[in-house]
Each structure stands twice: as structure tokens, then as C-alpha cells.
Design a protein around this motif. Sequence first.
Motif, PDB file in Angstrom:
ATOM      1  N   VAL A 148       0.848  -1.200   0.000  1.00  0.00           N
ATOM      2  CA  VAL A 148       0.000   0.000   0.000  1.00  0.00           C
ATOM      3  C   VAL A 148       0.884   1.250   0.000  1.00  0.00           C
ATOM      4  O   VAL A 148       1.832   1.352   0.786  1.00  0.00           O
ATOM      5  CB  VAL A 148      -0.914   0.020   1.249  1.00  0.00           C
ATOM      6  CG1 VAL A 148      -1.666   1.346   1.342  1.00  0.00           C
ATOM      7  CG2 VAL A 148      -1.890  -1.138   1.209  1.00  0.00           C
ATOM      8  N   TRP A 182      -5.066   5.936  -0.086  1.00  0.00           N
ATOM      9  CA  TRP A 182      -4.230   4.726  -0.202  1.00  0.00           C
ATOM     10  C   TRP A 182      -4.502   4.031  -1.532  1.00  0.00           C
ATOM     11  O   TRP A 182      -5.618   4.066  -2.044  1.00  0.00           O
ATOM     12  CB  TRP A 182      -4.569   3.737   0.913  1.00  0.00           C
ATOM     13  CG  TRP A 182      -4.053   4.112   2.268  1.00  0.00           C
ATOM     14  CD1 TRP A 182      -3.465   5.286   2.632  1.00  0.00           C
ATOM     15  CD2 TRP A 182      -4.103   3.299   3.439  1.00  0.00           C
ATOM     16  NE1 TRP A 182      -3.146   5.250   3.966  1.00  0.00           N
ATOM     17  CE2 TRP A 182      -3.515   4.042   4.489  1.00  0.00           C
ATOM     18  CE3 TRP A 182      -4.575   2.027   3.722  1.00  0.00           C
ATOM     19  CZ2 TRP A 182      -3.398   3.544   5.786  1.00  0.00           C
ATOM     20  CZ3 TRP A 182      -4.458   1.535   5.009  1.00  0.00           C
ATOM     21  CH2 TRP A 182      -3.871   2.278   6.037  1.00  0.00           C
ATOM     22  N   TRP A 190      -3.185   0.214  -3.752  1.00  0.00           N
ATOM     23  CA  TRP A 190      -2.320  -0.963  -3.887  1.00  0.00           C
ATOM     24  C   TRP A 190      -1.449  -0.793  -5.112  1.00  0.00           C
ATOM     25  O   TRP A 190      -1.942  -0.378  -6.173  1.00  0.00           O
ATOM     26  CB  TRP A 190      -3.157  -2.232  -4.094  1.00  0.00           C
ATOM     27  CG  TRP A 190      -3.871  -2.736  -2.882  1.00  0.00           C
ATOM     28  CD1 TRP A 190      -5.214  -2.642  -2.639  1.00  0.00           C
ATOM     29  CD2 TRP A 190      -3.303  -3.440  -1.786  1.00  0.00           C
ATOM     30  NE1 TRP A 190      -5.522  -3.240  -1.445  1.00  0.00           N
ATOM     31  CE2 TRP A 190      -4.359  -3.745  -0.892  1.00  0.00           C
ATOM     32  CE3 TRP A 190      -2.013  -3.844  -1.442  1.00  0.00           C
ATOM     33  CZ2 TRP A 190      -4.159  -4.426   0.297  1.00  0.00           C
ATOM     34  CZ3 TRP A 190      -1.817  -4.529  -0.265  1.00  0.00           C
ATOM     35  CH2 TRP A 190      -2.875  -4.817   0.604  1.00  0.00           C
TER      36      TRP A 190
END
Length: 365
Positions: free
Chosen positions: A260, A340, A342
Motif C-alpha cells: 500500500v 491509499w 495498492w
Amino acid sequence: MATRKSKALNIEYPSAETVQIIQQSLLSWYQNDHRDLPWRKNTDPYSIWVSEIMLQQTRVDTVIPYYERFMKQFPTIFDLAQATDEQVVKAWEGLGYYSRARNLHAAAKEVVGKYGGRVPDDLITISSLKGVGPYTAGAILSIAYNKKVPAVDGNVMRVFSRLFALTDDIASISTRKKMEKIAEHLIPDDAPGDFNQALMELGAMICTPTSPQCLFCPVQSVCNAYHQGIQEELPRKKKAKPPQEVPVVVAWITCDEYCVVEKRENHGLLRGMWSLPTWEEITEEDAVESLQNICAEKQLSIKDIRIVGKLEHIFSHRHWKITIVAIHLEKKQDQLLSRWKWINIDELEQIALPNVYRKALDLLF
Ligand code: SF4
């Protein structure tokens, strides 16, 4: 040393004879002994500008490879103006003080949009550009356009403090103004750029912060501090407050080959940059429990959580005492905090990450 006094400004100007000695000695020393730096190969205002911005708060040796890469990637002001924010920040990665890169980029766009790509050659216009303060304006105008404008940086302040035995606090604005007036008085009509560079060079190479090399100094014969034996006591500077210590937690959140990353807020420290998820004001003792709570709120199920390292990083006003917590999640869940995302761990190399996070990654790997 005979002097002329300006009462209004409380400045004692050196005599005409002293001025002449300083000008001639410094210029001839500079012409023979100056360092061969990449930004001194021409007098193009854009390249001088880039180098001066990079050199703020950064050593020459560090700047050289960055400067060369930056100029290769953005050889003209038009190339810089057309670049994306991400490209510019990435090219600046590792130099720190990223607002310098953002301001330079914004100012390049303005110069292209408003002035057809020609860096302004007058003090008022150039000083209105983002990130261009009196020193940078003076450096560009004198070196690129041969204008008689002072360029007073920390090196020059130190040289003047010693040369004229000035005991003023060099951290104060009024001292800077006083030094600029003295510089104006000293700059010769026919070589403002070389003279300004000679002063900076003298401060960088001879009149250094500690152990000035007075025996090799071209202006030793007229240096007041040297004659009084007080060169090591000058300049005077009020002690700045030390950076404030802040406990910080940085999380290394992973699932399989993904991790992340966090986009920082558009204000404050490292604004708008990519980072690892970070929280200020969380101590090492509270780190694991606080992160467990954050994950629980986001319904992220933790497989493993533990403290994996500690490091410190000092910014100009903040001293981060960092605890790094590794969190391995059960699943690559999508319900993350809004800032955030990925990414594949291999992609970390391609994003512009501030030094502090590169240090954290070095520690992790
Ligand atoms: S003589 Fe020494 S103190 Fe004076 S300007 Fe030169 S290096 Fe600095």
C-alpha cells in the motif's frame, strides 16, 4: 581601511581604494582558480536558474549528478513547462525540499505562457516568479544578463561578516539588506556576474564556515577579521530552534506481491507526494495497537503485524523518530482509506518517493 558611512542604513562602506582592491583581487583569483562546474559552461538563464534552485540547502557535489540528469531530461524551459508534475518530482527525487521543484515547474510554465519562454531580465518581473527570491534573482540577472544586481547567499554573508568585521546577526533580515547594499557598492560595472560568482566561490572554497584558509585568500590584505584575528568568531548567528521531535509510525502493508502506498495531503510536509502510510504523534509503544484499530475500522483482516525497524529523519523543522510496522493482510481488500492504493512492489521504483521512505525501504529489504 578608510570608510564612508551611510547614517540612514548604519552601513560603513569601504573606501574607493579598498573597493578596487577587492574587485581586482577577487576577479583575477576567480578567473584563474574557479571550479569547473556544469552550470558554468554557458550563461543560459534557464540552466543557471535550475542550478541555483538545486543548490539551495544542498551541497555542490550532491547537486552535480541531479543537475546533469535534470538538464538531459528537460534541456529547455519549454521541456520543463510541458512535463507533468509527477515527472518533475521524480527527477527531483532524493534532492529533498520538493517545493523547490514544484515552484520551478510552476514558474517555467509562467515564463513560457506569459513571456514566450524568455526568462525575464528585470528584477521586478523575475522576482514575481514562484520560488525566485532576491538571491536567485540576483544570480540569474548578474550571471546570465550581466546586470549589476547583488546575489547574497550564506556564503557571501559569511565573507562580508569577516571582510568588514561585522558582528550583526546574519539570520536577521536587516543584516541581509545591509549586506545587499554593501554588495551593490562593491559590484564592478563591467563584470557583475563574475564578481558575484567570485564572492560565492570565495565563501565555498576559502572563507569556509570553519578553518578559513586566510593564507590563500585573495582579499586577505584588506580583511578586517583577519587583521584582528577574529575570523573564527564570525559570522554571528542567533541559534535557530532545533527541529521539533515527533514520534511517527510508518506502515509497510502488504499482501502477496502488493503493497500500500499513500498520497500525502496537498498541504504541509511532503505535500502531494507518494509515501508509505504514515501517522505523526504515535509512539512506538502505541504503534501496533493503533494500527490494529485503524485496520479494524477499515475491516482489513490482519494475518501478521509487528515492529520491524526504527529510523530517524530530520527535515528543516521536524525530526521524525520513526517506528516501522509491517502488516501482512489476509486478502488484498479494496476498502482502503481514500489516499491509499495498492501497487505491485516492483512498481515502487517508478514512483517518486521522498528520501525518508527510501531509507525505510532499504531497512525493510
Ligand atoms: S582573509 Fe580569511 S577571514 Fe578574511 S575573507 Fe579571506 S578567508 Fe575570509
